[in-house]
Design a protein around this motif. Structure first.
Motif, short mmCIF file in Angstrom:
data_model
loop_
_atom_site.label_atom_id
_atom_site.label_comp_id
_atom_site.label_asym_id
_atom_site.label_seq_id
_atom_site.Cartn_x
_atom_site.Cartn_y
_atom_site.Cartn_z
N ARG A 44 14.12 -15.84 7.04
CA ARG A 44 15.41 -14.70 7.51
C ARG A 44 16.33 -14.54 7.10
O ARG A 44 16.96 -14.32 5.79
N SER A 45 17.21 -16.21 7.00
CA SER A 45 18.36 -16.86 7.16
C SER A 45 17.89 -17.12 5.47
O SER A 45 18.73 -16.54 4.36
N ILE A 46 16.59 -17.26 4.59
CA ILE A 46 16.93 -17.10 2.99
C ILE A 46 16.63 -15.56 2.84
O ILE A 46 18.01 -15.49 1.52
N GLU A 86 18.00 -13.65 3.98
CA GLU A 86 19.89 -12.69 4.09
C GLU A 86 20.72 -13.02 3.02
O GLU A 86 21.50 -12.70 2.31
N SER A 87 20.47 -15.15 2.75
CA SER A 87 21.13 -15.28 1.39
C SER A 87 21.14 -14.56 0.37
O SER A 87 22.00 -14.41 -0.08
N ALA A 88 20.06 -14.42 0.22
CA ALA A 88 19.26 -13.69 -1.18
C ALA A 88 20.34 -12.55 -1.69
O ALA A 88 20.80 -11.86 -2.31
N GLN A 93 23.02 -11.57 0.50
CA GLN A 93 24.11 -11.34 0.40
C GLN A 93 24.35 -11.86 -1.07
O GLN A 93 26.06 -10.74 -1.84
N PHE A 94 23.59 -12.66 -1.60
CA PHE A 94 24.03 -13.64 -3.49
C PHE A 94 23.53 -11.82 -4.12
O PHE A 94 24.75 -11.57 -4.82
N LYS A 95 22.56 -11.22 -3.86
CA LYS A 95 22.75 -10.19 -5.35
C LYS A 95 24.06 -8.62 -4.72
O LYS A 95 24.36 -8.40 -5.85
N LYS A 96 24.16 -8.52 -3.91
CA LYS A 96 25.42 -7.72 -3.28
C LYS A 96 26.53 -7.83 -3.78
O LYS A 96 26.95 -7.56 -4.46
#
Length: 74
Positions: A29-31, A33-35, A37-40
């Motif tokens: 889940r945290s990976i 969410e991080s992905a 945020q990175f794409k955004k």
């Protein structure tokens, strides 16, 4: 090169041994969410670059366009 079936099972098995079965969903889940945020953030940077591009190329292309037009007319 993406891992195939046996390689993927080996990776999942090692992850279960390292983190335990309880923590893997939270880790995934945290990976995710991080992905996201990175794409955004990447999309925002690309949008800002697109906004800057026309301003920088607009001044130089106006002069080049008139030169090309005069070459065609003569």
């Amino acid at each position: 090169m993406a891992p195939g079936g046996p390689e993927l099972l080996l990776i999942v098995g090692i992850a279960v041994l390292l983190f335990g079965a309880q923590k893997i969903p939270a880790l995934a889940r945290s990976i995710g969410e991080s992905a996201g945020q990175f794409k955004k953030g990447q999309a925002q940077v690309e949008q800002e670059l697109e906004e800057i591009k026309p301003d920088a190329s607009g001044a130089g292309s106006a002069g080049a366009g008139t030169d090309a037009e005069t070459d065609l007319e003569s």
